[in-house]
Motif scaffolding. Structure first.
Motif, PDB file in Angstrom:
ATOM      1  N   ARG A 217       3.255 -10.887   9.146  1.00  0.00           N
ATOM      2  CA  ARG A 217       4.120  -9.789   9.179  1.00  0.00           C
ATOM      3  C   ARG A 217       5.768 -10.072   9.449  1.00  0.00           C
ATOM      4  N   LEU A 218       5.669 -10.802  10.675  1.00  0.00           N
ATOM      5  CA  LEU A 218       6.770 -11.332  10.924  1.00  0.00           C
ATOM      6  C   LEU A 218       7.622 -12.046  10.056  1.00  0.00           C
ATOM      7  N   LEU A 224      12.609 -10.637   4.511  1.00  0.00           N
ATOM      8  CA  LEU A 224      13.504  -9.292   3.994  1.00  0.00           C
ATOM      9  C   LEU A 224      15.078  -9.451   4.592  1.00  0.00           C
ATOM     10  N   GLN A 225      15.007  -9.837   5.991  1.00  0.00           N
ATOM     11  CA  GLN A 225      16.173 -10.209   6.388  1.00  0.00           C
ATOM     12  C   GLN A 225      17.025 -11.084   5.786  1.00  0.00           C
ATOM     13  N   ALA A 226      16.282 -12.183   5.146  1.00  0.00           N
ATOM     14  CA  ALA A 226      17.110 -13.278   4.262  1.00  0.00           C
ATOM     15  C   ALA A 226      17.718 -12.502   3.031  1.00  0.00           C
ATOM     16  N   ALA A 243       8.871 -11.815   0.313  1.00  0.00           N
ATOM     17  CA  ALA A 243       8.467 -11.059   1.354  1.00  0.00           C
ATOM     18  C   ALA A 243       7.174 -10.481   0.960  1.00  0.00           C
ATOM     19  N   LEU A 244       6.991  -9.616  -0.140  1.00  0.00           N
ATOM     20  CA  LEU A 244       5.754  -9.209  -0.745  1.00  0.00           C
ATOM     21  C   LEU A 244       4.729  -9.850  -1.187  1.00  0.00           C
ATOM     22  N   ARG A 245       4.950 -11.328  -1.445  1.00  0.00           N
ATOM     23  CA  ARG A 245       4.008 -12.256  -1.457  1.00  0.00           C
ATOM     24  C   ARG A 245       3.151 -12.595  -0.245  1.00  0.00           C
ATOM     25  N   THR A 246       4.110 -12.655   0.645  1.00  0.00           N
ATOM     26  CA  THR A 246       3.642 -13.172   2.159  1.00  0.00           C
ATOM     27  C   THR A 246       2.754 -11.900   2.611  1.00  0.00           C
ATOM     28  N   LEU A 247       3.094 -10.844   2.468  1.00  0.00           N
ATOM     29  CA  LEU A 247       2.118  -9.564   3.009  1.00  0.00           C
ATOM     30  C   LEU A 247       0.826  -9.682   1.967  1.00  0.00           C
ATOM     31  N   GLN A 248       0.841  -9.972   0.799  1.00  0.00           N
ATOM     32  CA  GLN A 248      -0.217  -9.948  -0.298  1.00  0.00           C
ATOM     33  C   GLN A 248      -1.085 -11.142   0.361  1.00  0.00           C
ATOM     34  N   ASP A 254      -1.036  -2.286   1.753  1.00  0.00           N
ATOM     35  CA  ASP A 254      -0.691  -1.134   2.059  1.00  0.00           C
ATOM     36  C   ASP A 254       0.884  -1.539   2.650  1.00  0.00           C
ATOM     37  N   GLU A 255       1.367  -2.155   3.204  1.00  0.00           N
ATOM     38  CA  GLU A 255       2.546  -2.849   3.621  1.00  0.00           C
ATOM     39  C   GLU A 255       3.384  -3.280   2.599  1.00  0.00           C
ATOM     40  N   ALA A 256       2.728  -4.056   1.711  1.00  0.00           N
ATOM     41  CA  ALA A 256       3.514  -4.643   0.509  1.00  0.00           C
ATOM     42  C   ALA A 256       3.934  -3.439  -0.132  1.00  0.00           C
TER      43      ALA A 256
END
Length: 256
Positions: A217-218, A224-226, A243-248, A254-256
């Motif tokens: 998550r972090l 996203l900040q990048a 960022a999306l791939r990391t969440l997946q 749900d967070e993606a």
């Protein structure tokens, strides 16, 4: 949403509190880590705390050990023992020459320096010595694990301070390499509360470092900040997708 192809490494990254970490701990502090931290101390800090006069002239000689310069600095400090910046330069030269005992003798005196910048640089240089000494230990040395733990605590104490963001990111990366993922996460959480104006590349380093500790998550928030700091639309899109791939990868659909 549709599944995105993952660019993440297939190998599962072991966090420092898992059983897999024992195997990875054997590779702690390879030479490039010690050299990288040395570059942080010897190079980057010169930009934060510029020298003047004689200190500037000697500082331009660089971190390479120079016996003549060491002798000159020692002679000068015999006459002017109050020249704190010169004493730091001498300690820096002695570290480069791998004369850690003599270097630490000067760093002990600099711990009480009147100049806060000199005190901070001296503390980081002492940390650099500790990393070099750890790197020199054999994998089976009985003191290795206790030294790793002591270094983690030192990184925790340093990262609890108000540090320039670029220095803090470098320290957080070294803390992660020592297996102190919690310390790294705490630093980045604090940094994200009031994000400084850093280039996208710095945030990307932070995201990759955090991802390696298992903080998905972090890491996604740092991607996203990048993305927000990126200069081009293509770069913003690439970082957003990371960022999306990391969440997946963590099944956080749900967070993606």
């Amino acid at each position: 949403m549709s599944s995105l192809p993952s660019s993440l490494p297939r190998r599962r990254v072991a966090t420092w509190w898992t059983s897999d970490a024992a195997h990875e701990r054997q590779r702690l502090i390879p030479p490039w880590i010690a050299l990288g931290f040395g570059a942080l101390v010897l190079g980057g800090l010169g930009l934060l705390f510029p020298f003047r006069g004689l200190e500037a002239e000697l500082g331009r000689a660089g971190p390479r050990p120079d016996a003549l310069q060491i002798a000159y600095l020692e002679a000068w400090l015999t006459v002017r023992p109050d020249r704190e910046r010169l004493r730091y330069l001498l300690a820096q030269q002695l570290v480069a020459a791998e004369d850690y005992e003599r270097a630490r003798g000067h760093l002990v005196r600099l711990a009480e320096a009147s100049d806060r910048g000199v005190r901070d640089r001296a503390e980081l240089l002492d940390l650099d010595i500790a990393l070099r000494e750890l790197q020199a230990l054999s994998l089976g040395h009985p003191d290795r694990e206790s030294r790793v733990q002591a270094l983690r605590e030192r990184f925790r104490a340093l990262l609890a301070r108000e540090l320039p963001p670029d220095i803090g990111i470098g320290l957080a990366q070294r803390a992660a390499e020592l297996g102190a993922g919690v310390v790294t996460a705490e630093w980045y959480e604090r940094l994200l509360r009031n994000p400084p104006a850093l280039p996208a590349a710095a945030w990307e380093v932070a995201a990759r470092t955090t991802l390696a500790t298992g903080e998905y998550r972090l890491a996604a928030r740092l991607w996203l900040q990048a993305s927000q700091a990126a200069r081009s639309a293509a770069e913003r899109r690439r970082l957003f997708i990371e960022a999306l791939r990391t969440l997946q990868a963590a099944s956080l659909f749900d967070e993606a």
